[in-house]
Structure formats: C-alpha cells, structure tokens
Design an enzyme around this catalytic site. Structure first.
Site, mmCIF file in Angstrom:
data_model
loop_
_atom_site.group_PDB
_atom_site.id
_atom_site.type_symbol
_atom_site.label_atom_id
_atom_site.label_comp_id
_atom_site.label_asym_id
_atom_site.label_seq_id
_atom_site.Cartn_x
_atom_site.Cartn_y
_atom_site.Cartn_z
ATOM 1 N N THR A 401 32.117 70.116 32.102
ATOM 2 C CA THR A 401 32.937 70.386 33.284
ATOM 3 C C THR A 401 33.861 69.226 33.612
ATOM 4 O OG1 THR A 401 31.211 69.533 34.760
ATOM 5 C CG2 THR A 401 31.130 71.873 34.234
ATOM 6 N N ASP A 402 33.439 67.992 33.321
ATOM 7 C CA ASP A 402 34.231 66.811 33.654
ATOM 8 C C ASP A 402 35.470 66.719 32.768
ATOM 9 O OD1 ASP A 402 34.584 64.662 35.321
ATOM 10 O OD2 ASP A 402 33.251 63.316 34.244
ATOM 11 N N ASP A 403 35.287 66.853 31.450
ATOM 12 C CA ASP A 403 36.432 66.865 30.550
ATOM 13 C C ASP A 403 37.387 67.998 30.898
ATOM 14 O OD1 ASP A 403 36.603 65.058 27.973
ATOM 15 O OD2 ASP A 403 34.484 65.319 28.387
ATOM 16 N N ARG A 477 36.085 65.159 41.046
ATOM 17 C CA ARG A 477 37.195 65.381 40.108
ATOM 18 C C ARG A 477 37.564 66.860 40.051
ATOM 19 N NH1 ARG A 477 35.831 62.339 36.026
ATOM 20 N NH2 ARG A 477 37.529 60.822 36.150
#
Length: 667
Positions: A401-403, A477
């Site tokens: 999910t972060d990428d 983010r």
C-alpha cells in the site's frame, strides 16, 4: 565539500529574524534537481543502494559453506566487509551506534571462523568475551539457531519447531500462514522445508562454536526456557505445543508430512515466478535456495540456477577507496527501484520540473509498466481487482500500500500522452488501496487486518516482526495521495483513517512511524496527510505535533533520530542531524502551518550549508562512521538495519521547495 564552506550565507530579514535569501534557496533547488536528474537510469527509473547490517555478509558466507559453492575470492571480500563493522567491545550491531546484538555477533564470529580466522585472533577473542557475557549461543533467535543446526553447531531438537504442516491450515483457521506478515511468510515456508529435511554438513572441529556456550555446549540448556512465575501464559502454552511437536517428530508421527512438503514446494515455486527471487528479499531468497536443494533439486536445475542468480544480483563489489584500501563485497537486502523512482519523480514534480518533460514522462511510463496485474497473497483477505505496485523490479505477489500511494502521488505530477491509460491505472490502484483498508481505518503494508498479536508468542516468532499491523506513516501517505486525487473528509473511508491516526498520537504529540526512523518519520507523514485531506491546522493535535518537532531540534539547526528509538521511546527525536531527517522535520512543520518560526529558518540554513557541490547531500555524521547512510528507514531494528541512500536527496529537495513556496506566499 559544502557549497557554503568559506562563504557567508546570504540572509534576508523577515518576521524579525534572519531567513535564507530566496536566491540561495532557488540555487540549491536548481542544483538538487540537476543532480537528481543526473542519477536517472536510461530506462527511466532511479535505484539507490539499500544499505544493511553485517548479517547479510555473514549469511552469505554461511550459505556458500553449507552448499560448498561460491567464489572463494568473493567470500574473502565479504568477510573483509563484515569484519570492518565490528564494535570496540567485540560485538556487532544491527545499526550504526547501536548496542551489540547477540544473534548478529554469533553469526559474524562463526562466519569469520568458516573463512579461516582462528579463535585466538584478537578480534574473535574480544567477540567471544562479549558473547559469553551476554548468555552465549543459546540467547540467539530461532533463525540463527536453524542456520547453526545445518552446520552441526546446534541441535534440531532444541530449536522451535517450524513444521511444514502449517501450510495445510485452511484460510478460515485462526492460525494460518496468511495471518502472519508477508515477509515472515516467505521466510518461514522455505524454512519449514529446511526444518523438515534437516540438512547437515560436517565442518572441521576448529571451525565450531563450542567455545561460545557458557559452561560448554554439553552443559547448556538449548531449548527455550519457560516463563517463570506464570503457570498460565501464552509463552508457556506455545512452548508446550512446541514440545509436543518435537516428540511427534522424534517418533515419526507426522502423517501429513509428505503432503505438507508438496504443498510448501508448490507454494514456493509459484512465488518464484514473476519475482526477483522469493519475496524479492534476502532472507527468503537465501532460504529458498537451501529449501530447493533439500527437496532434491540439483545444482544445474533451472529453478536453482535462477534462484542463485537473483540472490547474487544483490551483491555489490566495492573497489579500493582511500577510506578502505582493500576491495570488499557487500550484499543488499533487496533493491528499491519502484520506491526510489516514485520518490524522485514526486520530488522533481514538486520542485517545478515541467509535467511534460520527457524525463518525467519516461519515469512515469516505467512505473506504469510495473503495475501489478495478478492476484497475490493480499487477495486472501481483500476482494479487489489487482492493482498497485511493489518495491523492487519484479515482485508480482507482493504489492504494498505504501509504494502504491507514493507511485500515485508521483504519477499525478506528470502529463502523460497516454492520459486515459494512466487514469485507468490510477483508478484501479485507488480501488485496491480502499480494499486494503483495515477495520480500524488504517493501512498495513502488504496485508489487510494482519493484527493477531497472540502470534508474537509463537516460539519461532522471536524475530519480532511477525505481524503487519496498520501504521500511521502509511496511513498518512495514503491520505495525502487521496487528497491529490480529489478525495476529501466527506468520504467516510478518509474520515475513518483520520480517526485512526488521531487515536495513535503519542502523549507528547508525536506519532510512531514503523517504516522509517521513527517518530520524526511518522509525525511528518501524518501532518502532511492531515493537511492535504483538509484537517484544520489549528487543531490541538496538529499544533502539539509541531511543538514536539520544534522541541527536538538539535542546537546545530538540524534534526536527527537513531534506530534506538524503536526500543527506547525516551530517545525519540534524539540523534545527530542528517539531511533526510532534517527535511522530514521541516516538511512536518510546513504541513502544520509553521513557516515563520526560528526552527524553520535554522533548519533551512542547516540544509543549505551542507549541500555538496554536485547538488546532493551527505548522510554521514562525524568521524569514524563507516556506514554510508544513517537512520533513514528500518521497520525492525531487532532484525535488520536498512538505510536508503536516495533519501538524502529526495526529501531535502521537497523541503526547500516547500519553504520557497511559503516565502513567496508571505512576500
């Protein structure tokens, strides 16, 4: 050499104090952009080195010793690299300046002996004294003990059982492999095969580790000890089950073993496809090579050849330098091209590189080519069309999910000729992100609702990274990304994420960031997410966080924090100033509406004074520091140290750009 060395920084009065002159800020931004663009690969991506601790070189030596393979000269260079990071007290640390770690120290000592360094060598004598003073080999974690078993230095009957039968547990069962973190999953499945097959290679007696057992190996309690004073505890419960499993193993009561090994083999082989090795991370890739050999795959089998090739690609040959006149060889834990490209592209877009610049379009197209289009492990808990991005060049089963959020932020900075296609990809990825949102409103990294804390008491879970719970840094983010694509607090999913973030705030106003070091990282990402999604900057939660950032500023004007804050919260925000962490603090303050304080002015000056002639920044802190990058990103300081070399350039550029905009608004 600093651009400002021997030169007085130009200053301009504003709000009753001295600020950096906008011309100096402009100049620094320009040099930074050019430097970053010069690092772009011809294919369009960026990929900085990922730095790790000496365990990688130690394990590299172990692997090739066990399998009787490897280039002898490269192994010598790996040993040289490993030995250069030994501490004065004889131990090895997981991160620069950190305390000695027993598992790492034992591994390095053992690998040194495997490479022919004698026990009477002064370096090993010092390490031996430290290890014995800290409990000896029995205090190592399970992963270390398993490796020692393969070379006859520990007993398979004494290590926590990792039965391959765990792969047979159905997904609805309370404990199954999808209830542990994805990285633990990719490490444990091949390790379960290794446990079942119990490989063994005899080594010369003089290379053994008997001297690292307090009172001698024969007199040592090799099995994990029960928790004293607690008749009923989860630790004792799981240790009881572990003992039963060992007894069944001893009398060969394992009716499902053959089926379990076949299932584990199939699971592993499937995930070796469309990836740069199993999970595309070092420990899993190493275990997969050993597991394949344990299953009878020959050295010249295509699966073994490919697994070895992907593993060796992580190596970096270092030619002699003035600081290190001997050639060395080091390993990376993985590579980060998708992450680095997304960070670089976003920073350049923020800094004003035109949206249609061919270099920006090329980077965007490269990212689009890495979109995930196959269902991976995440799909066990999330019903959605495949979408999103992973971290490495290829790792189709494990998008995160972060990428994905960072790639979407980056793509939003580019006007792509394939506008419709890019829009469709972004829509799929956002839908996937929402499908991965956890029940409490936050986001984990690779899995949804990976939060069963009880599993941390399983005996083989002593690597302290068994779960992948929702974290505020990732959630912040994702909120920033959603705002960039038109979402507001009117969306119930965004509001739920805000409530999760607010519930996780520390009493001093900071937030804990799991995927970076640490409270500075978590706090800056939360503040950027809240600002973007429309959370009022005057709310007490925001202002308390900003005050915490100001309070932990170093006297030199920068900010820093060491990996020690993961274990000791009293050290949060404490550490030598670094460019990346100073930029995080500045970005957090700007997101909180602070563009006028002395903290901001001093932080900007700190960055300007330390920019190098080529436009980049140096992450080193003080003399005698041998690591090239410090304290940028690691989720698990008890397991491994991870530093991103690219961070020193992405985030300072963003901070200077944000400051310039604030100055222009105030003019």
């Amino acid at each position: 050499m600093s651009m400002k060395q021997g030169k007085t920084q130009a200053l301009a009065p504003r709000f009753g104090r001295l600020d950096a002159d906008i011309a100096d800020v402009d100049s620094a931004i320009s040099r930074s952009k050019e430097y970053l663009l010069s690092q772009q690969h011809p294919e369009g991506f960026w990929c900085g080195e990922l730095e790790a601790d000496s365990m990688l070189e130690a394990d590299y030596i172990f692997l090739h010793t066990l399998l009787e393979s490897g280039d002898p000269e490269r192994l010598k260079r790996a040993c040289t690299e490993m030995m250069r990071y030994q501490n004065e007290d004889g131990s090895w640390s997981l991160y620069p300046g950190g305390p000695g770690n027993i598992s790492l120290s034992v591994k390095c000592y053992f690998s040194a002996k495997l490479m022919g360094i004698g026990a009477d060598d002064a370096r090993l004598t010092k390490c031996r004294e430290w290890v014995l003073a800290h409990g000896g080999v029995v205090e190592c974690n399970t992963f270390t003990k398993m490796y020692l078993c393969a070379l006859g230095q520990y007993d398979y009957d004494a290590v926590p059982a990792i039965p391959p039968e765990i792969v047979l547990f159905p997904n609805w069962f309370y404990f199954n492999i999808y209830e542990i973190s994805s990285w633990s999953r990719t490490i444990l499945v091949p390790l379960a095969i290794i446990y079942a097959k119990k490989p063994f290679k005899k080594i010369p007696q003089e290379q053994g580790l008997d001297e690292l057992y307090v009172g001698g190996r024969a007199n040592s309690q090799l099995r994990l000890r029960r928790q004293k004073g607690a008749l009923l505890s989860w630790r004792n419960f799981f240790l009881g089950i572990d003992r039963i499993l060992h007894l069944a193993e001893a009398v060969h009561i394992r009716p499902l073993r053959k089926l379990a090994l076949k299932r584990a083999e199939k699971w592993m082989l499937e995930r070796l496809e469309m990836s740069d090795g199993l999970g595309a991370i070092y420990p899993a890739m190493l275990n997969a090579i050993i597991a394949l050999r344990c299953l009878g795959y020959s050295e010249d089998d295509p699966q073994v050849i490919r697994a070895r090739d992907e593993f060796e690609k992580l190596g970096i040959e270092q030619t002699p330098t003035p600081e290190m006149p001997i050639a060395t060889f080091r390993m990376q834990p993985c590579v980060s091209p998708v992450w680095d490209t997304a960070q670089a592209l976003y920073a350049l877009g923020e800094a004003g590189v035109p949206r249609s610049d061919p270099r920006m379009v090329k980077a965007a197209d490269w990212l689009l080519s890495k979109e995930v289009r196959h269902k991976g492990d995440w799909a066990v808990k999330a019903d959605a069309e495949p979408g999103g991005w992973y971290f490495e060049f290829n790792n189709e089963f494990y998008p995160d999910t972060d990428d994905t959020a960072q790639v979407l932020l980056a793509l939003n900075k580019v006007d792509n000729p394939r506008e419709r296609y890019q829009h469709q990809v972004a829509e799929r990825a956002i839908d996937w992100e929402f499908a991965m949102q956890c029940r409490n409103g936050g986001w984990g990294s690779f899995d949804k609702d990976n939060t069963k804390m009880i599993f941390q008491f399983i005996p083989f879970a002593d690597h302290n990274a068994m779960l992948d719970p929702p974290t505020v840094d990732i959630t912040g983010r994702i909120l920033e990304m959603l705002a960039n694509y038109g979402y507001t607090r009117e969306d119930k999913r965004a509001e739920k994420a805000i409530k999760f973030i607010l519930s996780e705030q520390e009493p001093d106003g900071s937030w804990f960031g799991r995927w970076g070091v640490n409270y500075l990282y978590g706090t800056f990402l939360v503040l950027r997410g809240l600002e973007a999604i429309g959370f009022d900057q005057h709310e007490p939660q925001v202002q308390q966080a900003a005050e915490w950032i100001r309070m932990v500023q170093n006297p030199d004007g920068g900010w820093g924090e060491t990996c020690g804050s993961y274990d000791d919260s009293n050290t949060r925000g404490v550490g030598p100033s670094t460019p990346s962490q100073t930029a995080w603090a500045l970005l957090g303050l700007l997101a909180a509406g602070d563009d006028r304080s002395d903290s901001i002015a001093k932080g900007i000056r700190w960055l300007l004074e330390r920019q190098q002639a080529d436009g980049g920044w140096d992450e080193s802190v003080g003399e005698g520091v041998t690591r090239q990058a410090l304290y940028t990103g690691t989720g698990f300081p008890r397991v491994f140290y991870l530093a991103y070399h690219g961070y020193r350039n992405y985030f300072p550029l963003m901070a200077l750009t944000g400051y310039k905009r604030a100055m222009e608004r105030a003019a």
